[in-house]
Design an enzyme around this catalytic site. Structure first.
Site, PDB file in Angstrom:
ATOM      1  N   GLN A  37       0.842  -1.197   0.000  1.00 17.86           N
ATOM      2  CA  GLN A  37       0.000   0.000   0.000  1.00 17.86           C
ATOM      3  C   GLN A  37       0.876   1.246   0.000  1.00 17.86           C
ATOM      4  O   GLN A  37       0.384   2.358  -0.138  1.00 17.86           O
ATOM      5  CB  GLN A  37      -0.887   0.029   1.251  1.00 17.86           C
ATOM      6  CG  GLN A  37      -1.847  -1.128   1.349  1.00 17.86           C
ATOM      7  CD  GLN A  37      -2.456  -1.214   2.743  1.00 17.86           C
ATOM      8  OE1 GLN A  37      -3.447  -0.571   3.039  1.00 17.86           O
ATOM      9  NE2 GLN A  37      -1.845  -1.997   3.608  1.00 17.86           N
TER      10      GLN A  37
ATOM     11  N   ASP B 210       5.966   4.890  -1.299  1.00 20.64           N
ATOM     12  CA  ASP B 210       7.426   5.073  -1.379  1.00 20.64           C
ATOM     13  C   ASP B 210       8.014   3.951  -2.245  1.00 20.64           C
ATOM     14  O   ASP B 210       7.326   2.988  -2.597  1.00 20.64           O
ATOM     15  CB  ASP B 210       8.052   5.103   0.026  1.00 20.64           C
ATOM     16  CG  ASP B 210       7.946   3.761   0.765  1.00 20.64           C
ATOM     17  OD1 ASP B 210       8.397   2.745   0.215  1.00 20.64           O
ATOM     18  OD2 ASP B 210       7.415   3.736   1.893  1.00 20.64           O
TER      19      ASP B 210
ATOM     20  N   HIS C  40      -1.574   1.400  -4.207  1.00 22.46           N
ATOM     21  CA  HIS C  40      -2.017   2.781  -3.980  1.00 22.46           C
ATOM     22  C   HIS C  40      -1.207   3.797  -4.780  1.00 22.46           C
ATOM     23  O   HIS C  40      -1.238   4.986  -4.472  1.00 22.46           O
ATOM     24  CB  HIS C  40      -1.982   3.112  -2.485  1.00 22.46           C
ATOM     25  CG  HIS C  40      -3.048   2.411  -1.692  1.00 22.46           C
ATOM     26  ND1 HIS C  40      -3.058   2.363  -0.318  1.00 22.46           N
ATOM     27  CD2 HIS C  40      -4.152   1.737  -2.097  1.00 22.46           C
ATOM     28  CE1 HIS C  40      -4.129   1.679   0.086  1.00 22.46           C
ATOM     29  NE2 HIS C  40      -4.795   1.289  -0.966  1.00 22.46           N
TER      30      HIS C  40
ATOM     31  N   CYS D  46      -1.177  12.037 -15.926  1.00 22.16           N
ATOM     32  CA  CYS D  46      -1.987  13.086 -16.539  1.00 22.16           C
ATOM     33  C   CYS D  46      -3.455  12.721 -16.372  1.00 22.16           C
ATOM     34  O   CYS D  46      -3.890  11.664 -16.849  1.00 22.16           O
ATOM     35  CB  CYS D  46      -1.649  13.236 -18.016  1.00 22.16           C
ATOM     36  SG  CYS D  46      -2.731  14.453 -18.810  1.00 22.16           S
TER      37      CYS D  46
ATOM     38  N   CYS E 123      -5.125  12.505 -20.117  1.00 19.46           N
ATOM     39  CA  CYS E 123      -4.891  11.447 -21.122  1.00 19.46           C
ATOM     40  C   CYS E 123      -4.314  10.179 -20.525  1.00 19.46           C
ATOM     41  O   CYS E 123      -4.001   9.245 -21.266  1.00 19.46           O
ATOM     42  CB  CYS E 123      -3.992  11.977 -22.241  1.00 19.46           C
ATOM     43  SG  CYS E 123      -2.262  12.166 -21.773  1.00 19.46           S
TER      44      CYS E 123
ATOM     45  N   CYS F 140       1.465  18.056 -19.174  1.00 18.44           N
ATOM     46  CA  CYS F 140       1.684  16.645 -19.526  1.00 18.44           C
ATOM     47  C   CYS F 140       2.663  16.572 -20.695  1.00 18.44           C
ATOM     48  O   CYS F 140       2.491  17.294 -21.684  1.00 18.44           O
ATOM     49  CB  CYS F 140       0.346  16.021 -19.890  1.00 18.44           C
ATOM     50  SG  CYS F 140       0.514  14.393 -20.664  1.00 18.44           S
TER      51      CYS F 140
ATOM     52  N   GLY G 248       2.775  -4.531   8.893  1.00 14.01           N
ATOM     53  CA  GLY G 248       2.823  -3.082   9.131  1.00 14.01           C
ATOM     54  C   GLY G 248       1.650  -2.323   8.564  1.00 14.01           C
ATOM     55  O   GLY G 248       1.805  -1.208   8.084  1.00 14.01           O
TER      56      GLY G 248
ATOM     57  N   SER H 271      -2.519  -1.130   9.432  1.00 13.44           N
ATOM     58  CA  SER H 271      -3.558  -1.041  10.471  1.00 13.44           C
ATOM     59  C   SER H 271      -4.832  -1.767  10.062  1.00 13.44           C
ATOM     60  O   SER H 271      -5.719  -1.964  10.879  1.00 13.44           O
ATOM     61  CB  SER H 271      -3.887   0.429  10.745  1.00 13.44           C
ATOM     62  OG  SER H 271      -4.424   1.028   9.576  1.00 13.44           O
TER      63      SER H 271
ATOM     64  N   ASN I  74       2.987  -7.121  12.916  1.00 11.24           N
ATOM     65  CA  ASN I  74       2.687  -5.707  13.164  1.00 11.24           C
ATOM     66  C   ASN I  74       3.181  -5.343  14.559  1.00 11.24           C
ATOM     67  O   ASN I  74       3.476  -6.207  15.383  1.00 11.24           O
ATOM     68  CB  ASN I  74       1.164  -5.481  13.064  1.00 11.24           C
ATOM     69  CG  ASN I  74       0.807  -4.078  12.633  1.00 11.24           C
ATOM     70  OD1 ASN I  74       1.498  -3.474  11.829  1.00 11.24           O
ATOM     71  ND2 ASN I  74      -0.270  -3.538  13.174  1.00 11.24           N
TER      72      ASN I  74
HETATM   73  P1  OAD Z   1      -1.461   3.056   9.022  1.00  9.21           P
HETATM   74  O1  OAD Z   1      -0.758   4.293   9.481  1.00  9.21           O
HETATM   75  O2  OAD Z   1      -2.938   3.069   9.024  1.00  9.21           O
HETATM   76  O3  OAD Z   1      -1.006   1.833   9.938  1.00  9.21           O
HETATM   77  C1  OAD Z   1       0.352   1.575  10.196  1.00  9.21           C
HETATM   78  C2  OAD Z   1       0.447   0.292  10.988  1.00  9.21           C
HETATM   79  O4  OAD Z   1       1.812  -0.006  11.172  1.00  9.21           O
HETATM   80  C3  OAD Z   1      -0.191   0.358  12.385  1.00  9.21           C
HETATM   81  O5  OAD Z   1      -0.955  -0.820  12.625  1.00  9.21           O
HETATM   82  C4  OAD Z   1       1.022   0.413  13.333  1.00  9.21           C
HETATM   83  O6  OAD Z   1       0.788  -0.258  14.562  1.00  9.21           O
HETATM   84  C5  OAD Z   1       2.049  -0.347  12.520  1.00  9.21           C
HETATM   85  N1  OAD Z   1       3.438   0.072  12.800  1.00  9.21           N
HETATM   86  C6  OAD Z   1       3.912   1.306  13.124  1.00  9.21           C
HETATM   87  N2  OAD Z   1       5.242   1.284  13.270  1.00  9.21           N
HETATM   88  C7  OAD Z   1       5.625  -0.002  13.017  1.00  9.21           C
HETATM   89  C8  OAD Z   1       6.886  -0.667  13.021  1.00  9.21           C
HETATM   90  N3  OAD Z   1       8.024  -0.018  13.287  1.00  9.21           N
HETATM   91  N4  OAD Z   1       6.901  -1.989  12.734  1.00  9.21           N
HETATM   92  C9  OAD Z   1       5.748  -2.659  12.459  1.00  9.21           C
HETATM   93  N5  OAD Z   1       4.541  -2.080  12.453  1.00  9.21           N
HETATM   94  C10 OAD Z   1       4.475  -0.774  12.726  1.00  9.21           C
HETATM   95  O7  OAD Z   1      -0.859   2.693   7.596  1.00  9.21           O
HETATM   96  P2  OAD Z   1      -1.453   1.723   6.471  1.00  9.21           P
HETATM   97  O8  OAD Z   1      -2.173   0.579   7.077  1.00  9.21           O
HETATM   98  O9  OAD Z   1      -0.364   1.448   5.515  1.00  9.21           O
HETATM   99  O10 OAD Z   1      -3.639   5.233   1.616  1.00  9.21           O
HETATM  100  O11 OAD Z   1      -2.508   2.691   5.784  1.00  9.21           O
HETATM  101  C11 OAD Z   1      -3.244   2.231   4.686  1.00  9.21           C
HETATM  102  C12 OAD Z   1      -3.519   3.365   3.735  1.00  9.21           C
HETATM  103  O12 OAD Z   1      -4.115   4.447   4.445  1.00  9.21           O
HETATM  104  C13 OAD Z   1      -2.290   3.990   3.124  1.00  9.21           C
HETATM  105  O13 OAD Z   1      -1.815   3.296   1.985  1.00  9.21           O
HETATM  106  C14 OAD Z   1      -2.768   5.353   2.747  1.00  9.21           C
HETATM  107  C15 OAD Z   1      -3.518   5.695   4.002  1.00  9.21           C
HETATM  108  O14 OAD Z   1      -4.517   6.611   3.907  1.00  9.21           O
HETATM  109  C16 OAD Z   1      -3.749   6.249   0.751  1.00  9.21           C
HETATM  110  O15 OAD Z   1      -3.157   7.310   0.880  1.00  9.21           O
HETATM  111  C17 OAD Z   1      -4.684   5.955  -0.387  1.00  9.21           C
END
Ligand code: OAD
Length: 223
Positions: free
Chosen positions: A86, A89, A104, A112, A115, A131, A170, A172, A193
């Site tokens: 997701q 980076d 994502h 663009c 197009c 573009c 990693g 949520s 996690n």
């Molecule tokens: P979140 O910020 O929602 O969750 C991060 C998770 O990583 C949490 O469950 C933390 O407990 C865990 N965490 C933090 N530090 C850690 C570490 N050092 N080692 C292991 N786990 C750790 O991020 P995502 O689940 O990736 O989407 O969020 C999903 C999507 O929501 C993202 O791709 C983004 C965001 O809005 C878009 O922008 C479309």
């Protein structure tokens, strides 16, 4: 063994890239409706570009950590690995993982809106950029915003349902459809996690700890 892996922001946290929903996470500082939706971009493209320009700068300055490196080692091993992330980076790729599926989108790519042409994003994007193909001033980061459909969903669904093991690392599990992928898994499921995610109960097995410790330890057992 066929292994499908889904990573989230927690994998890159120890590289210095902020997560979204933790204390001090990005969504505690920014309104996601303003910076991560098509409507927000239509209202204020400069604000949205500023947000992603700052994140792109952080990304360029960051380096892959031991979790990215262990996953790259696994992807290059005898196992058949599909790495889905997701994360926008490029740290999995820089660590050496081939064929990362960025559901994502990608900070390092531009799109663009007129197009659909894609190209490597400059470090700083601006609403006045045009573009390279159609010349319209409708360039945006190649990021999937809330309300948009994530990329490569067919390939992701197939990889998860065909895997002997599905591992979420990693994340949520607050954002769908990524959070629902565990339901497609027909093999064993593992969550790695810092703490139990919102979908922890859907997984067979769990390992809790920082990704830079928990992921290399798990990969070492698969050698
Ligand atoms: P979140 O910020 O929602 O969750 C991060 C998770 O990583 C949490 O469950 C933390 O407990 C865990 N965490 C933090 N530090 C850690 C570490 N050092 N080692 C292991 N786990 C750790 O991020 P995502 O689940 O990736 O989407 O969020 C999903 C999507 O929501 C993202 O791709 C983004 C965001 O809005 C878009 O922008 C479309």
């Amino acid at each position: 063994m066929k292994i499908a892996i889904l990573t989230g922001a927690g994998v890159s946290a120890e590289s210095g890239l902020g997560t979204f929903r933790d204390k001090d996470g990005l969504w505690t500082k920014y309104d996601l409706n303003e910076v991560a939706t098509p409507e927000g971009f239509a209202r204020n493209p400069a604000l949205v570009h500023d947000f992603y320009n700052a994140r792109r700068k952080n990304c360029v300055e960051a380096t892959p950590n031991a979790a990215h490196e262990a996953l790259a080692e696994l992807a290059n091993s005898q196992h058949d690995v599909t790495l889905i992330t997701q994360n926008v980076d490029d740290l999995h790729t820089r660590a050496g993982s081939p064929a990362v599926i960025q559901m994502h989108g990608a900070l390092m790519r531009a799109l663009c809106a007129s197009c659909d042409t894609r190209w490597d994003a400059p470090l700083v994007m601006d609403p006045a950029d045009s573009c390279p193909s159609c010349r319209q001033q409708s360039t945006r980061p190649d990021i999937v915003w809330f309300g948009e459909i994530p990329y490569h969903m067919d390939a992701i669904g197939a990889a998860v349902s065909n895997a002997d093991l599905f591992v979420a690392i990693g994340t949520s599990a607050e954002v769908y459809p990524a959070a629902g992928l565990v339901e497609l898994a027909q093999g064993r499921t593992l969550e790695i996690n810092l703490e139990p995610s919102a979908r922890a109960n859907a997984f067979d097995d769990h390992r809790f700890g920082p990704a830079t410790e928990a992921v290399p330890a798990w990969v070492a057992e698969l050698r």
